[in-house]
Write a protein that holds these residues in place. Structure first.
Motif, short mmCIF file in Angstrom:
data_model
loop_
_atom_site.label_atom_id
_atom_site.label_comp_id
_atom_site.label_asym_id
_atom_site.label_seq_id
_atom_site.Cartn_x
_atom_site.Cartn_y
_atom_site.Cartn_z
N SER A 158 0.85 -1.19 0.00
CA SER A 158 0.00 0.00 0.00
C SER A 158 0.89 1.24 0.00
O SER A 158 2.10 1.16 0.25
CB SER A 158 -0.94 0.03 1.22
OG SER A 158 -0.21 0.24 2.41
N ILE A 160 1.00 5.42 1.30
CA ILE A 160 0.47 6.56 2.07
C ILE A 160 1.12 7.81 1.51
O ILE A 160 2.34 7.95 1.51
CB ILE A 160 0.80 6.42 3.57
CG1 ILE A 160 0.30 5.08 4.12
CG2 ILE A 160 0.20 7.58 4.36
CD1 ILE A 160 0.86 4.75 5.49
N THR A 167 -0.14 12.74 -4.34
CA THR A 167 -0.96 11.67 -4.91
C THR A 167 -1.11 11.84 -6.41
O THR A 167 -0.99 10.87 -7.18
CB THR A 167 -2.36 11.64 -4.24
OG1 THR A 167 -2.20 11.41 -2.84
CG2 THR A 167 -3.22 10.56 -4.84
N THR A 182 -3.60 6.10 0.44
CA THR A 182 -4.24 6.82 1.54
C THR A 182 -3.48 8.12 1.76
O THR A 182 -2.25 8.14 1.69
CB THR A 182 -4.19 5.97 2.83
OG1 THR A 182 -4.88 4.75 2.62
CG2 THR A 182 -4.82 6.72 4.00
N ALA A 184 -2.22 11.03 4.28
CA ALA A 184 -1.97 11.37 5.68
C ALA A 184 -1.18 12.66 5.72
O ALA A 184 0.02 12.68 5.44
CB ALA A 184 -1.20 10.25 6.38
N THR A 373 -3.24 7.56 11.13
CA THR A 373 -3.52 7.10 9.77
C THR A 373 -2.49 6.09 9.31
O THR A 373 -2.83 5.07 8.68
CB THR A 373 -3.57 8.29 8.80
OG1 THR A 373 -4.56 9.23 9.23
CG2 THR A 373 -3.89 7.84 7.38
N SER A 377 -2.98 1.95 8.48
CA SER A 377 -2.53 1.35 7.22
C SER A 377 -1.58 0.18 7.47
O SER A 377 -1.66 -0.85 6.78
CB SER A 377 -1.83 2.42 6.36
OG SER A 377 -2.74 3.42 5.95
#
Length: 390
Positions: A158, A160, A167, A182, A184, A373, A377
Motif C-alpha cells: 500500500s 500513504i 498523490t 491513503t 496522511a 492514519t 494502514s
C-alpha cells in the motif's frame, strides 16, 4: 507489531526527519529507524535518543553520478530480520530498498516520488542548470531510473501519500493506482498560547535554505516592493532564517549576492527551535515562495502562530493556505509577490484578519492524526498478510 522505518539519508532538519520523530514517539507499534546516511549533528537532536541504525553509507551529493551510485547501494541494502512490516519514507530512491527485502510486506510513506524524474517544474529547472550539452545524457538517466523505479513500486502492499499534490504526481506517472493510496497530512505541535506582542515590520522566510525553496523569488519581490514603497513602509524588512547544508552553500552565496546593497534583507543560518518560534511570533507575515512544494510545514507553523502567509499559488500550498482567509496565494513571479507584500504592509487590519483565522486552520493538521492514519494502514497490511497465509 515491529516496524522497520527506512529513509535513505537522515541528516537534515526537514519535514521528513520531523515526521520520523513523531512516528517514533506516537505510534502504537514498535519502531526501529534505519538509514544509509546518518548525521546526528546535522539533523534534529531528538533522533540521538531514538537509536538510528546506519547501514552501508551513501553520499548525500545530488549529482547524477552520486545519485546513481547511491541508488545501487540502496538496492543492495538488506534490513535486519525480525520486523513485521517495512515502512519506506520515499522522496526518491527509497523504493529501491524493496528489491532486497521482499520477504517483508512493504508500505510506501511517500513525501514525493523522485522530483527530478516525475515533477515537471523541478525537472526542467534541473535540466537547465548544466546547459544543453548534458541534457540528452540526463534524459537517458531519468528514463532508466523511471523503468527501475516502477518495478520497485510494484513491491508495495500500500501507499500513504502526504498530500493530494503528491498523490497526483504518483498517479499521473502511473506509479501506483489511486485506489491503493491513503492520504496522511503531516502536522504541527499545537501552541499553548498565541503571541501577545504586536508583530514587527518583518517578513519571514523560515526553513531550509535550498534551491527548491525558490527564495530568490521572494528576495526579488521584496526588493521591488521596498524600492517602490512610500516612506512609511520603508521600515519593513525581510528575514531569511534556516539551515544551509554543504550542497546548498553555492545557492546561499547566490542569494547573498542577490540581496547585496539592500540592508533591509538579512540572513540567519544558525536557528534553534526556540529562536524560530520567536521569529514566527514577531513576523508581520510569513513567505512561502517554493515553486512546487510537495506539502510544506512552514505555512502551518505560521498559521498556528496567527501569522498570515504569502505563498506561491502552486503545489501543496493550495492544500493548506486558504486564499483570502488565512493568507494570500499569488503567482510565482516577483511582481505578484511585490504586490502581495504591499497589500499586507499597507493594511494592518487585513494582516490581523488573516492571522486570526490561522490557528483554527492549522489545528486541522495534527501529528496525532498523521501517525494514527499510518498505524491503521500498517495494521491493514499486516492483517492482509496473516489472512493470505491461512
Amino acid at each position: 507489531m515491529k516496524v522497520a522505518v527506512y529513509y535513505p539519508w537522515v541528516y537534515l532538519r526537514s519535514g521528513i526527519e520531523r515526521s520520523i520523530i513523531e512516528l517514533k514517539r506516537r505510534s502504537r507499534h514498535e519502531i526501529a529507524i534505519y538509514t544509509n546516511h546518518y548525521d546526528p549533528e546535522g539533523t534534529f537532536p531528538d533522533l540521538k535518543e531514538m537509536a538510528v541504525t546506519e547501514l552501508s553509507r551513501v553520499s548525500v551529493e545530488r549529482s547524477y553520478a552520486a545519485v546513481g551510485q547511491a541508488a545501487l547501494s540502496i538496492a543492495r541494502t538488506k534490513i535486519p530480520d525480525g520486523h513485521d512490516v517495512l515502512l519506506v519514507c520515499c522522496d526518491g530512491l527509497g523504493p529501491l530498498l524493496t528489491f532486497r527485502n521482499r520477504s517483508i510486506p512493504a508500505v510506501n510513506l511517500c513525501f514525493t516520488p523522485l522530483r527530478a524524474a516525475y515533477d515537471d517544474a523541478y525537472r526542467e529547472r534541473l535540466l537547465a542548470r548544466d546547459g544543453a550539452s548534458r541534457r540528452p545524457a540526463k534524459i537517458a538517466a531519468e528514463a532508466a531510473f523511471r523503468a527501475l523505479d516502477r518495478l520497485a513500486w510494484r513491491n508495495f502492499a500500500s501507499v500513504i501519500s502526504i498530500a493530494d499534490t503528491v498523490t497526483r504526481r504518483i498517479t499521473e506517472n502511473r506509479l501506483y493506482p489511486a485506489s491503493g493510496i491513503t492520504v496522511a497530512y503531516p502536522g504541527i505541535e499545537p501552541l499553548a498560547a498565541l503571541p501577545e506582542a504586536e508583530p514587527e515590520p518583518m517578513f519571514l522566510i523560515p526553513g531550509r535554505i535550498m534551491w527548491t525553496k525558490n527564495i530568490e523569488l521572494a528576495i526579488e519581490g521584496f526588493r521591488r516592493f521596498h524600492d517602490a514603497a512610500p516612506p512609511e513602509l520603508k521600515r519593513f524588512r525581510l528575514h531569511v532564517a534556516g539551515m544551509v547544508d554543504a550542497k546548498s552553500r553555492p545557492y546561499f552565496a547566490k542569494l547573498q549576492a542577490l540581496a547585496e546593497g539592500c540592508p533591509a534583507i538579512a540572513f540567519e543560518t544558525s536557528v534553534s527551535d526556540a529562536r524560530m518560534q520567536a521569529l514566527y511570533a514577531s513576523a508581520w507575515a510569513v513567505l512561502a515562495p517554493a515553486f512546487n512544494e510537495d506539502f510544506g510545514l512552514t505555512p502551518l507553523e505560521a498559521m498556528a502562530q496567527a501569522r498570515p502567509v504569502l505563498a506561491s499559488d502552486r503545489g501543496g500550498f493550495r492544500e493548506t493556505v486558504l486564499d483570502g482567509l488565512t493568507g494570500l496565494l499569488v503567482e510565482p513571479e516577483p511582481a505578484a509577490f511585490a504586490e502581495g507584500l504591499r497589500k499586507l504592509a499597507d493594511n494592518p487590519e487585513l494582516t490581523r484578519r488573516l492571522g486570526r483565522a490561522g490557528p483554527a486552520r492549522a489545528a486541522e493538521f495534527t501529528w496525532a492524526r498523521f501517525v494514527d492514519t499510518i498505524d491503521v494502514s500498517l495494521d491493514a497490511v499486516r492483517q492482509d498478510v496473516r489472512q493470505g497465509s491461512r
